[in-house]
Design an enzyme around this catalytic site. Structure first.
Site, PDB file in Angstrom:
ATOM      1  CE1 TYR A 105       1.058  -0.254   4.391  1.00  0.00           C
ATOM      2  CE2 TYR A 105      -0.150   1.814   4.412  1.00  0.00           C
ATOM      3  CZ  TYR A 105       0.727   0.933   5.008  1.00  0.00           C
ATOM      4  OH  TYR A 105       1.270   1.229   6.219  1.00  0.00           O
ATOM      5  NE  ARG A 145      -5.692 -20.096   2.609  1.00  0.00           N
ATOM      6  CZ  ARG A 145      -4.534 -20.535   3.092  1.00  0.00           C
ATOM      7  NH1 ARG A 145      -3.961 -21.613   2.593  1.00  0.00           N
ATOM      8  NH2 ARG A 145      -3.972 -19.884   4.108  1.00  0.00           N
ATOM      9  CE  LYS A 160       2.964   3.327   3.332  1.00  0.00           C
ATOM     10  NZ  LYS A 160       3.062   3.428   4.778  1.00  0.00           N
ATOM     11  CD  GLU A 177      10.056   1.807  10.751  1.00  0.00           C
ATOM     12  OE1 GLU A 177       9.881   2.888  10.170  1.00  0.00           O
ATOM     13  OE2 GLU A 177       9.920   0.706  10.192  1.00  0.00           O
ATOM     14  CG  LEU A 185       8.161   2.482   5.158  1.00  0.00           C
ATOM     15  CD1 LEU A 185       7.789   1.292   4.283  1.00  0.00           C
ATOM     16  CD2 LEU A 185       6.920   3.275   5.501  1.00  0.00           C
TER      17      LEU A 185
HETATM   18  N1  PLP Z   1       7.433   3.782   9.517  1.00  0.00           N
HETATM   19  C1  PLP Z   1       6.363   2.983   9.402  1.00  0.00           C
HETATM   20  C2  PLP Z   1       6.427   1.605   9.962  1.00  0.00           C
HETATM   21  C3  PLP Z   1       5.196   3.443   8.787  1.00  0.00           C
HETATM   22  O1  PLP Z   1       4.121   2.641   8.676  1.00  0.00           O
HETATM   23  C4  PLP Z   1       5.163   4.776   8.301  1.00  0.00           C
HETATM   24  C5  PLP Z   1       3.963   5.295   7.654  1.00  0.00           C
HETATM   25  O2  PLP Z   1       2.956   4.673   7.538  1.00  0.00           O
HETATM   26  C6  PLP Z   1       6.295   5.572   8.444  1.00  0.00           C
HETATM   27  C7  PLP Z   1       7.424   5.042   9.039  1.00  0.00           C
HETATM   28  C8  PLP Z   1       6.303   6.980   7.949  1.00  0.00           C
HETATM   29  O3  PLP Z   1       6.423   6.977   6.567  1.00  0.00           O
HETATM   30  P1  PLP Z   1       5.959   8.218   5.687  1.00  0.00           P
HETATM   31  O4  PLP Z   1       6.784   9.362   6.119  1.00  0.00           O
HETATM   32  O5  PLP Z   1       6.261   7.790   4.295  1.00  0.00           O
HETATM   33  O6  PLP Z   1       4.525   8.409   5.946  1.00  0.00           O
END
Ligand code: PLP
Length: 520
Positions: A263, A329, A376, A409, A433
């Site tokens: 996503y 499936r 993502k 994070e 991410l």
């Molecule tokens: N880290 C994670 C795990 C996230 O799910 C998100 C955003 O959904 C972020 C960081 C922040 O990313 P962005 O700045 O692209 O929204």
């Protein structure tokens, strides 16, 4: 025209009561002066006169109270509604109410979590309603007791309950509790609870009561979620426009069965997609990493533009969800499968404003995610569980640590520290991410001349960090002032965070002023 007649009558009654109230006030003042003349009664006749004057003064005071209550009741209209975090309103209210209640032996406990969906409130009017409920609870416990506030939410509404351990009400009393001028309390005007209900109804919500004699009373207040009240969500499922409530995917969709999908989330400011190129580059990387093919990104970009224009969006959030598609499936990729594409755009209600100003509490939680967090992916269960654990301790976000204590994070945002004047953050790696807001913030840091040290923070470093902050698409740059029970940097947003916020808003203001998007 019964409605117009009602309005006219209400206005007449309001004006009439207002005049009466002024006369009662003058009368009360005259009686006050008269009682001062008789301050030292010399004989029984004078003593009787003082008694009468005092009684008259009491009655006058009561008439002023009733008039005020009536006017408060009548004036519940023309609300100034703003998207609001109920948690903050309750906190502010309890800041002053709890100490007062405590002097009467009443303990107040709040379980209203941060992070509830925003509700549209006229804050000062709503506070009046909430105060009425709290006072009502307090009056039901002349010998002390406990008031509990708790809240929960579903996609449509936020529910707040005010529960007391007081003397409770008989069923016939509870049934009439919201009727104007009905009161069982000596001296009560019978307008407190009706006003409260009227205020809640004017917010599009509802208020109900359950009570049991000598056990206590529970008021349940429901408020519609702001995003539901606002503009309609624009939704495209596989390229076809459908109302979001009717958008359905098959139970054989691999996103549903295996979490086999990715996503992306973009923010729209003043009708324009913010950092669009970066979001699309990440979307392309995520698709390639999980080998979902056949998605036309140019078409998606175009569909976002069409959605913004046809939905009339100015401030919005765009969600793009893409799964491998629908197939019988089996774990391995099916052949000849077409990806499922969902694009939806909803009005953005910036509930982070006060949090960006004051800073937030976060909670440390173990990072239980897989080893490809750079994709993502829609597999967010570990993020959901961590965020829930944080919510349960009244924190707005969970910051995640690995077994050796390394911070990665946060559950839906990127994390940064400031140590010895330098920004500290993990280098991009498969464990985090690559946040788009993170990338932009690091560019801003270079612009304002703050050096960056790309090394992970350790959970033991947090207490001594000069500053902590998080970034994300909706959150922007948000200071962290508390980690569980530990205050960070004296519990106040630090100077580096503030400079980054300023720089962010400067670029954003320029972006807002750019010409609006045209067709592609
Ligand atoms: N880290 C994670 C795990 C996230 O799910 C998100 C955003 O959904 C972020 C960081 C922040 O990313 P962005 O700045 O692209 O929204």
């Amino acid at each position: 025209m019964p409605h117009q007649q009602d309005t006219e009558l209400a206005e007449l009654a309001g004006g009439f009561i207002h005049d009466l109230k002024n006369s009662f006030s003058t009368l009360s003042l005259q009686l006050q002066l008269l009682s001062e003349d008789f301050a030292d009664p010399q004989n029984p006749k004078e003593r009787r006169a003082v008694d009468r004057v005092n009684r008259l003064q009491g009655e006058c005071g009561r008439l002023v109270d009733i008039s005020n209550d009536f006017l408060r009741y009548a004036r519940v209209k023309d609300l100034d509604l703003k998207p609001t975090d109920l948690h903050l309103v309750v906190d502010e209210m309890l800041d002053f109410f709890s100490p007062v209640a405590k002097t009467g032996g009443v303990e107040v406990k709040s379980y209203v979590p941060a992070g509830l969906p925003a509700v549209l409130l006229d804050v000062s009017l709503f506070k009046q309603a909430l105060l009425n409920l709290l006072l009502n609870a307090q009056q039901a416990m002349p010998d002390g007791g406990k008031i509990t506030l708790q809240a929960s939410a579903d996609p449509l509404q936020v529910v707040l309950q005010v529960i007391d351990t007081g003397k409770g009400m008989l069923p016939e009393v509870a049934e009439r509790a919201f009727r104007p001028f009905y009161s069982t309390r000596p001296g009560g005007t019978g307008l407190g609870l009706p006003t409260t209900r009227k205020i809640v109804l004017a917010h599009g919500g509802d208020l109900s009561v359950e009570s049991e004699p000598s056990k206590g009373t529970r008021f349940t207040l429901c408020l519609p979620v702001a995003s539901v009240v606002g503009r309609e969500v624009y939704c495209l499922l596989n390229g076809t426009r459908v109302p979001i409530s009717e958008a359905k995917v098959s139970v054989l969709d691999r996103g549903f069965l295996f979490g086999d999908g990715i996503y992306e989330v973009l923010r729209i400011y003043s009708g324009k997609p913010w950092l669009e190129a970066d979001h699309f580059a990440r979307l392309e990387r995520s698709l390639a990493a999980v080998r979902i093919h056949g998605v036309d990104l140019d078409r998606l970009r175009k569909q976002i533009r069409e959605g913004i224009v046809s939905g009339g969006f100015s401030e919005a959030i765009v969600y793009i969800q893409i799964t491998r598609g629908v197939a019988p499936r089996a774990h391995a990729f099916p052949t000849n499968i077409r990806p499922t594409e969902l694009l939806w755009i909803k009005e953005a209600i910036d509930t982070y404003g006060p949090q960006r100003e004051r800073g937030v509490k976060v909670s440390l939680q173990p990072d239980l995610r897989w080893r490809r967090c750079d994709i993502k992916s829609v597999n967010l269960l570990a993020n959901v569980l961590a965020n829930q654990a944080a919510t349960e301790v009244n924190a707005v976000e969970a910051i995640l640590y690995l077994e050796d204590g390394t911070i990665t994070e946060a559950s839906h945002s990127s994390l940064f520290g400031v140590v010895e004047g330098k920004i500290r953050t993990t280098v991009n790696n498969p464990g985090i991410l690559p946040g788009i807001t993170r990338k932009f913030t690091l560019e801003l840091a270079a612009r304002i001349g703050v050096p960056v040290d790309f090394r992970s923070l350790h959970r033991d470093d947090l207490g001594s960090a000069e500053e902590l902050f998080m970034t994300g698409t909706s959150m922007e740059v948000c200071p962290v002032v508390q980690v569980d029970e530990q205050a960070i940097a004296g519990g106040k947003p630090g100077p580096v965070t503030r400079r980054l916020q300023e720089a962010y808003h400067k670029v954003l203001a320029e972006f807002r002023d750019e010409p609006s998007i045209g067709p592609m």
